[in-house]
Design an enzyme around this catalytic site. Sequence first.
Site, short mmCIF file in Angstrom:
data_model
loop_
_atom_site.label_atom_id
_atom_site.label_comp_id
_atom_site.label_asym_id
_atom_site.label_seq_id
_atom_site.Cartn_x
_atom_site.Cartn_y
_atom_site.Cartn_z
N LYS A 36 0.82 -1.21 0.00
CA LYS A 36 0.00 0.00 0.00
C LYS A 36 0.86 1.27 0.00
O LYS A 36 0.59 2.22 -0.74
CB LYS A 36 -0.92 -0.06 1.23
CG LYS A 36 -1.98 0.97 1.36
CD LYS A 36 -1.54 2.30 1.90
CE LYS A 36 -1.10 2.36 3.32
NZ LYS A 36 -2.14 2.36 4.30
N ARG A 131 -6.93 1.76 17.14
CA ARG A 131 -7.50 1.86 15.79
C ARG A 131 -8.45 0.68 15.69
O ARG A 131 -9.41 0.62 16.45
CB ARG A 131 -6.39 1.88 14.73
CG ARG A 131 -6.87 2.54 13.43
CD ARG A 131 -5.81 2.59 12.35
NE ARG A 131 -5.48 1.29 11.82
CZ ARG A 131 -4.56 1.07 10.88
NH1 ARG A 131 -3.87 2.09 10.39
NH2 ARG A 131 -4.30 -0.14 10.43
C1 LIG Z 1 -3.41 -3.36 9.33
C2 LIG Z 1 -2.08 -2.97 8.78
N1 LIG Z 1 -1.04 -3.79 8.97
C3 LIG Z 1 0.20 -3.48 8.50
C4 LIG Z 1 0.43 -2.32 7.79
C5 LIG Z 1 1.82 -2.01 7.32
O1 LIG Z 1 2.34 -0.95 8.07
P1 LIG Z 1 3.84 -0.47 7.87
O2 LIG Z 1 3.90 0.14 6.49
O3 LIG Z 1 4.05 0.54 8.94
O4 LIG Z 1 4.71 -1.65 8.00
C6 LIG Z 1 -0.63 -1.43 7.57
C7 LIG Z 1 -0.40 -0.20 6.80
O5 LIG Z 1 -1.15 0.23 5.99
C8 LIG Z 1 -1.91 -1.76 8.08
O6 LIG Z 1 -2.95 -0.95 7.91
#
Ligand SMILES: Cc1ncc(COP(=O)(O)O)c(C=O)c1O
Length: 357
Positions: A36, A131
Amino acid sequence: MSYPKLVIDRQTMRDNIKNIIDTCEKSGVEVVAVVKGVNGLPGIMEVVMEAGAKTIASSRLSQLRKAKEMNPHIKTYALRIPMLSEIEELVESADISLNSELEVLEKIDAVCKAKGITHDVIIMCELGDLREGIYDQKELLEVVKEVEEDLTSLNLLGIGTNLGCYGSIMPTVEKMNELIALADLVSETIGRKIEVVSGGASTSYPLVGRGETPEGITQLRIGDGLYINDLDECFNFETLEKEALTLQAEIVELRDKPSHPIGEIAVNAFGDKVEYEDKGIRKRALIAVGKQDIGDYGHLRPLDEKIDVIGGSSDHTIIDVTDSDREYKLGDIMEFHLMYETMLMTTQSEYVEKEYI
Ligand SMILES: Cc1ncc(COP(=O)(O)O)c(C=O)c1O
């Protein structure tokens, strides 16, 4: 090639990701690779898959569909609690989803039944970051029981948590042990051991890197830590040896100017009231990249450590170059490493050229 440009070093990125996957594997932790933060760019998803990731995750279902098109064998994993209005699309795009609402789980089950398919789910638990996730333990056990016994088109893979987002809560050994204790209760309730205990995101990786992850955490969902070194100083940990992403932007004006604005101060272009420090006349470079491309200019990390990013507007960023050892000229290219926000924005901006090297 035009500027601003995001240079993506494929070999470095592949090595970085492989290293993280290998380190996690040694602690019995599977890496779910989150794309993402890089807007699911196909060129980057290709590198992620080459590095050995078996599961690709995103909150954006279109990115998961793209991943499946690129490799039908890849597992896809939806990160954001699904909208009731997107369940049809969810089960077509994602093999696995994170969930916290029984009503959503019931709808996923019903849609899967109608289609004659099954869908894997992970139930999110609230451990204090505030969250997503079920806070009440009794409710958690009721939900997993219903999923296991009544929602027969769902496969309950396990539980997970999210830390270090809204509430800035640090993933610690204590938080991981809390999650493992909940996982044991869930396993006891459903009469079988759950496969997945998903211990968080990039901010949980330092525990693995230091060999401190308690046994029982089986998965991390890692996004920005795969691509950039931007963990806050409080983690005292770098996820990568070398950066693979560099933003390049061109100097369009270079002039000596006062550092304090001249005239009656109101608000800036974004409606913010800003405090300006008077440091006298400074040499300033204006570069052709702005908030529309990068978000907050404060989240750029200049490669020249003697320059200072002092401000910006939608199209420009202003850099104080007075103390630099380099004699900058008009047309020179300045380089920056990224943080989460600047990575998110530059990868999705159509105005930022992407160059794979
Ligand atoms: C539920 C969830 N897990 C993991 C991630 C990954 O986070 P990070 O980019 O800080 O590793 C995200 C980020 O969008 C998330 O929303």
